[in-house]
Motif scaffolding. Structure first.
Motif, short mmCIF file in Angstrom:
data_model
loop_
_atom_site.label_atom_id
_atom_site.label_comp_id
_atom_site.label_asym_id
_atom_site.label_seq_id
_atom_site.Cartn_x
_atom_site.Cartn_y
_atom_site.Cartn_z
N LYS A 83 35.56 30.46 29.92
CA LYS A 83 34.12 30.51 30.22
C LYS A 83 33.88 31.10 31.61
CE LYS A 83 32.93 26.43 27.52
NZ LYS A 83 32.52 25.01 27.64
N ILE A 84 34.70 30.74 32.56
CA ILE A 84 34.57 31.28 33.92
C ILE A 84 34.72 32.79 33.90
CG2 ILE A 84 35.75 31.43 36.17
CD1 ILE A 84 36.26 28.36 35.86
N LEU A 85 35.72 33.27 33.19
CA LEU A 85 35.93 34.72 33.11
C LEU A 85 34.77 35.42 32.40
CD1 LEU A 85 39.73 35.06 32.37
CD2 LEU A 85 38.51 35.68 34.46
N GLU A 86 34.26 34.81 31.34
CA GLU A 86 33.14 35.41 30.61
C GLU A 86 31.91 35.57 31.49
OE1 GLU A 86 32.49 32.88 27.24
OE2 GLU A 86 34.11 33.79 26.09
N LYS A 87 31.65 34.58 32.35
CA LYS A 87 30.45 34.59 33.19
C LYS A 87 30.63 35.36 34.50
CE LYS A 87 29.78 29.88 32.32
NZ LYS A 87 29.36 28.59 32.81
N SER A 88 31.85 35.71 34.83
CA SER A 88 32.13 36.31 36.13
C SER A 88 31.65 37.74 36.23
CB SER A 88 33.63 36.27 36.44
OG SER A 88 34.05 34.95 36.63
N GLU A 89 31.01 38.03 37.34
CA GLU A 89 30.67 39.41 37.69
C GLU A 89 31.87 39.96 38.46
OE1 GLU A 89 27.89 40.94 36.78
OE2 GLU A 89 27.11 39.13 35.81
N LEU A 90 31.89 41.26 38.69
CA LEU A 90 33.01 41.89 39.37
C LEU A 90 33.31 41.24 40.71
CD1 LEU A 90 35.13 44.09 39.16
CD2 LEU A 90 33.51 45.66 40.23
N GLU A 91 32.27 40.95 41.49
CA GLU A 91 32.51 40.35 42.81
C GLU A 91 33.08 38.93 42.71
OE1 GLU A 91 28.10 39.92 41.82
OE2 GLU A 91 29.48 41.60 41.91
N ASP A 92 32.76 38.21 41.61
CA ASP A 92 33.31 36.87 41.40
C ASP A 92 34.83 36.93 41.22
OD1 ASP A 92 30.74 35.73 41.40
OD2 ASP A 92 30.53 36.05 39.24
N LEU A 93 35.29 37.98 40.56
CA LEU A 93 36.72 38.11 40.28
C LEU A 93 37.54 38.25 41.56
CD1 LEU A 93 36.62 40.50 37.21
CD2 LEU A 93 36.98 38.02 37.20
N TYR A 94 36.93 38.78 42.59
CA TYR A 94 37.65 39.01 43.85
C TYR A 94 37.33 37.97 44.92
CZ TYR A 94 39.27 43.19 41.67
OH TYR A 94 39.89 44.06 40.79
N ARG A 95 36.55 36.96 44.54
CA ARG A 95 36.24 35.87 45.46
C ARG A 95 37.48 35.03 45.72
NH1 ARG A 95 33.45 30.36 44.44
NH2 ARG A 95 34.37 30.74 42.42
N GLN A 96 37.68 34.65 46.96
CA GLN A 96 38.81 33.81 47.35
C GLN A 96 38.64 32.40 46.78
OE1 GLN A 96 41.28 35.07 49.29
NE2 GLN A 96 42.48 33.22 49.42
N ILE A 97 39.66 31.87 46.16
CA ILE A 97 39.65 30.50 45.65
C ILE A 97 40.31 29.62 46.72
CG2 ILE A 97 40.53 28.97 43.86
CD1 ILE A 97 40.56 31.39 41.99
N PRO A 98 39.72 28.47 47.04
CA PRO A 98 40.35 27.61 48.05
C PRO A 98 41.82 27.30 47.72
CG PRO A 98 38.20 26.77 47.45
CD PRO A 98 38.50 27.90 46.51
N GLY A 99 42.70 27.57 48.66
CA GLY A 99 44.12 27.32 48.47
C GLY A 99 44.84 28.36 47.64
N GLU A 100 44.13 29.39 47.22
CA GLU A 100 44.71 30.42 46.35
C GLU A 100 44.26 31.80 46.82
OE1 GLU A 100 46.84 29.65 44.01
OE2 GLU A 100 46.47 27.51 43.82
N ARG A 101 44.64 32.79 46.02
CA ARG A 101 44.16 34.15 46.25
C ARG A 101 42.87 34.34 45.47
NH1 ARG A 101 49.68 36.55 44.10
NH2 ARG A 101 49.17 34.95 42.63
N SER A 102 42.52 35.54 45.14
CA SER A 102 41.31 35.80 44.36
C SER A 102 41.51 35.34 42.91
CB SER A 102 40.97 37.28 44.39
OG SER A 102 41.97 38.03 43.73
N LEU A 103 40.39 35.14 42.21
CA LEU A 103 40.44 34.73 40.81
C LEU A 103 41.24 35.71 39.96
CD1 LEU A 103 39.60 32.85 38.51
CD2 LEU A 103 37.46 34.16 38.34
N VAL A 104 41.00 37.01 40.16
CA VAL A 104 41.68 38.01 39.34
C VAL A 104 43.20 37.97 39.56
CG1 VAL A 104 41.48 40.00 40.91
CG2 VAL A 104 41.53 40.37 38.45
N LEU A 105 43.63 37.78 40.79
CA LEU A 105 45.08 37.69 41.03
C LEU A 105 45.67 36.40 40.49
CD1 LEU A 105 45.40 39.20 44.63
CD2 LEU A 105 46.06 40.24 42.44
N GLU A 106 44.94 35.31 40.60
CA GLU A 106 45.44 34.04 40.06
C GLU A 106 45.50 34.05 38.54
OE1 GLU A 106 47.00 31.60 41.66
OE2 GLU A 106 46.73 32.88 43.41
N MET A 107 44.50 34.65 37.90
CA MET A 107 44.51 34.73 36.44
C MET A 107 45.63 35.64 35.95
SD MET A 107 42.34 32.60 35.33
CE MET A 107 42.09 33.01 33.63
#
Length: 137
Positions: A83-107
């Motif tokens: 669901k997170i991926l479905e709703k994500s805009e391009l900028e959301d994918l590159y947002r830093q996740i606390p304690g992690e890298r960006s969403l796209v790299l973590e996925m």
């Protein structure tokens, strides 16, 4: 793959070697998926904790009900990440996740990690004769 597997099959381990059971592998996959989900949602206080990677394979008490709960949680967390991926805009994918890298790299990392361990689940299923030879796609 996990829907029709029996309780006996998920706790089975080959006699030779130090392989994890299917349930142990699912616990390990769930740990990393849930941790990413909690971090993405900013709920770091709710994220799973482990002393080390090996402890992420630990099972709750080996009871059928606990396997059902593990499996349900695994599918729930998977759907929430989807669901997170479905709703994500391009900028959301590159947002830093606390304690992690960006969403796209973590996925991406999670997908490679899952592929490796799902291969182990398929192998264990085949070793037990629980993997149907003919599959439809």
């Amino acid at each position: 793959m996990l829907e029709d597997i029996t309780f006996e099959q998920v706790i089975w381990k080959p006699v030779d070697g130090a392989m994890n059971s299917i349930w142990e592998i699912v616990c390990h996959l769930l740990f990393y998926r849930k941790r990413l989900l909690m971090r993405f949602l900013g709920e770091t206080a709710s994220e799973p904790q482990a002393e080390d990677n090996e402890s992420t394979f630990r099972l709750p008490t080996e009871m059928f009900q606990n396997w059902k709960e593990t499996k349900q949680e695994y599918f729930y967390v998977h759907r929430e990440l989807e669901k997170i991926l479905e709703k994500s805009e391009l900028e959301d994918l590159y947002r830093q996740i606390p304690g992690e890298r960006s969403l796209v790299l973590e996925m991406k990392s999670l997908a490679l990690h899952d592929a490796y361990h799902i291969g182990q689940i398929v192998l264990l299923s085949k070793m037990q004769g629980a993997w149907t030879g003919k599959r439809s796609f």
